[in-house]
Scaffold this motif. Structure first.
Motif, PDB file in Angstrom:
ATOM      1  N   MET A   1       0.856  -1.185   0.000  1.00 18.35           N
ATOM      2  CA  MET A   1       0.000   0.000   0.000  1.00 18.35           C
ATOM      3  C   MET A   1       0.892   1.235   0.000  1.00 18.35           C
ATOM      4  O   MET A   1       1.976   1.222   0.580  1.00 18.35           O
ATOM      5  CB  MET A   1      -0.887   0.009   1.247  1.00 18.35           C
ATOM      6  N   ARG A   2       0.408   2.279  -0.670  1.00 18.54           N
ATOM      7  CA  ARG A   2       1.174   3.537  -0.717  1.00 18.54           C
ATOM      8  C   ARG A   2       0.318   4.658  -0.118  1.00 18.54           C
ATOM      9  O   ARG A   2      -0.813   4.866  -0.556  1.00 18.54           O
ATOM     10  CB  ARG A   2       1.518   3.846  -2.180  1.00 18.54           C
ATOM     11  N   LEU A   3       0.916   5.344   0.860  1.00 21.53           N
ATOM     12  CA  LEU A   3       0.181   6.421   1.531  1.00 21.53           C
ATOM     13  C   LEU A   3       0.735   7.771   1.091  1.00 21.53           C
ATOM     14  O   LEU A   3       1.913   8.081   1.333  1.00 21.53           O
ATOM     15  CB  LEU A   3       0.317   6.290   3.056  1.00 21.53           C
ATOM     16  N   PHE A   4      -0.107   8.547   0.433  1.00 23.72           N
ATOM     17  CA  PHE A   4       0.249   9.930   0.099  1.00 23.72           C
ATOM     18  C   PHE A   4       0.010  10.754   1.355  1.00 23.72           C
ATOM     19  O   PHE A   4      -1.104  10.757   1.899  1.00 23.72           O
ATOM     20  CB  PHE A   4      -0.595  10.424  -1.077  1.00 23.72           C
ATOM     21  N   TYR A   5       1.036  11.437   1.796  1.00 21.79           N
ATOM     22  CA  TYR A   5       0.981  12.076   3.111  1.00 21.79           C
ATOM     23  C   TYR A   5       1.927  13.259   3.139  1.00 21.79           C
ATOM     24  O   TYR A   5       2.681  13.515   2.195  1.00 21.79           O
ATOM     25  CB  TYR A   5       1.378  11.061   4.194  1.00 21.79           C
ATOM     26  N   SER A   6       1.875  13.975   4.246  1.00 24.57           N
ATOM     27  CA  SER A   6       2.897  14.972   4.544  1.00 24.57           C
ATOM     28  C   SER A   6       3.242  14.796   6.019  1.00 24.57           C
ATOM     29  O   SER A   6       2.344  14.502   6.831  1.00 24.57           O
ATOM     30  CB  SER A   6       2.363  16.381   4.276  1.00 24.57           C
ATOM     31  N   PRO A   7       4.521  14.962   6.376  1.00 28.65           N
ATOM     32  CA  PRO A   7       4.880  14.788   7.792  1.00 28.65           C
ATOM     33  C   PRO A   7       4.239  15.825   8.702  1.00 28.65           C
ATOM     34  O   PRO A   7       4.197  15.640   9.918  1.00 28.65           O
ATOM     35  CB  PRO A   7       6.415  14.906   7.805  1.00 28.65           C
ATOM     36  N   THR A   8       3.706  16.905   8.140  1.00 26.80           N
ATOM     37  CA  THR A   8       3.031  17.909   8.982  1.00 26.80           C
ATOM     38  C   THR A   8       1.500  17.771   8.933  1.00 26.80           C
ATOM     39  O   THR A   8       0.794  18.547   9.586  1.00 26.80           O
ATOM     40  CB  THR A   8       3.411  19.344   8.547  1.00 26.80           C
TER      41      THR A   8
END
Ligand SMILES: N[C@@H](CCC(=O)N[C@@H](CS)C(=O)NCC(=O)O)C(=O)O
Length: 202
Positions: free
Chosen positions: A1-8
């Protein structure tokens, strides 16, 4: 699975905390992405036409969004049990929605100063968003402490991530003042490994 995210992203943080709590952080590949309402930037538009993160790409199945759909999916997938059975489920979902509502208001306040040109800013609107946060935090202090001290669930994770975001972006509002029970709960929850591993970089 690939999670599109931002660390903030506090919405993405809920997912990262859930994964850490069940020992499955390695089950997703992280793909940094970001956009704003006026510039989609690197937002995963093919996965989420709304241009928002988080979005979860799955093999052989449609991508999932928004964060509450993703956490519910992962909870089922890994049999985490963070959405309890029976009457407590409705409390958990309501608490989760309240926490996400805090995030929605807190993020709109950030966009107002970061994204909107100065001459178009509307202070009353910003204060109206903060009033939502303020009321929701009062409700937690006055009505939700027993639930917050119960078995770990997604409502608690969402609240912890929302409080972390209020600290991160709206520290000057001093949300702890007059809310000693919630402040103590937050300090204890923030000491969990899953929370320490997902703190937003400053
Ligand atoms: N309800 C959505 C909210 C997600 C959200 O607003 N994410 C922000 C980043 S923290 C975003 O992608 N904003 C871009 C935009 O609003 O266009 C969820 O829970 O996933």
């Amino acid at each position: 699975m690939r999670l599109f995210y931002s660390p903030t992203s506090p919405y993405a943080r809920k997912i990262l905390v859930l994964l850490a709590e069940v020992g499955k952080s390695d089950a997703v590949t992280l793909e940094a992405a970001s956009g704003t309402p006026v510039n989609a930037g690197t937002a995963p538009l093919a996965q989420n036409p709304l241009g928002k993160i988080p979005a979860l790409e799955r093999e052989g199945a449609c991508a999932l969004y928004d964060s509450r759909v993703i956490t519910r999916y992962l909870d089922t997938h890994f049999e985490a049990g963070f959405y309890p059975q029976g009457a407590r489920l409705w409390d958990t979902l309501t608490l989760e929605a309240t926490a996400d509502g805090i995030l929605d208001a807190a993020i709109l306040m950030v966009y107002e100063t970061r994204v909107r040109p100065e001459e178009k800013r509307f202070d009353d609107w910003v204060e109206g968003q903060w009033a939502k946060v303020d009321r929701a935090l009062d409700a937690m202090e006055n009505r939700w402490m027993a639930h917050l001290h119960g078995p770990l669930d997604m409502g608690q994770i969402a609240v912890a991530c929302a409080l972390g975001y209020v600290d991160f972006r709206h520290d000057a509002r001093n949300w702890r003042e007059g809310r000693p029970a919630l402040a103590k709960w937050e300090a204890d929850f923030a000491a969990r490994d899953s929370m320490k591993a997902t703190v937003a970089p400053s």
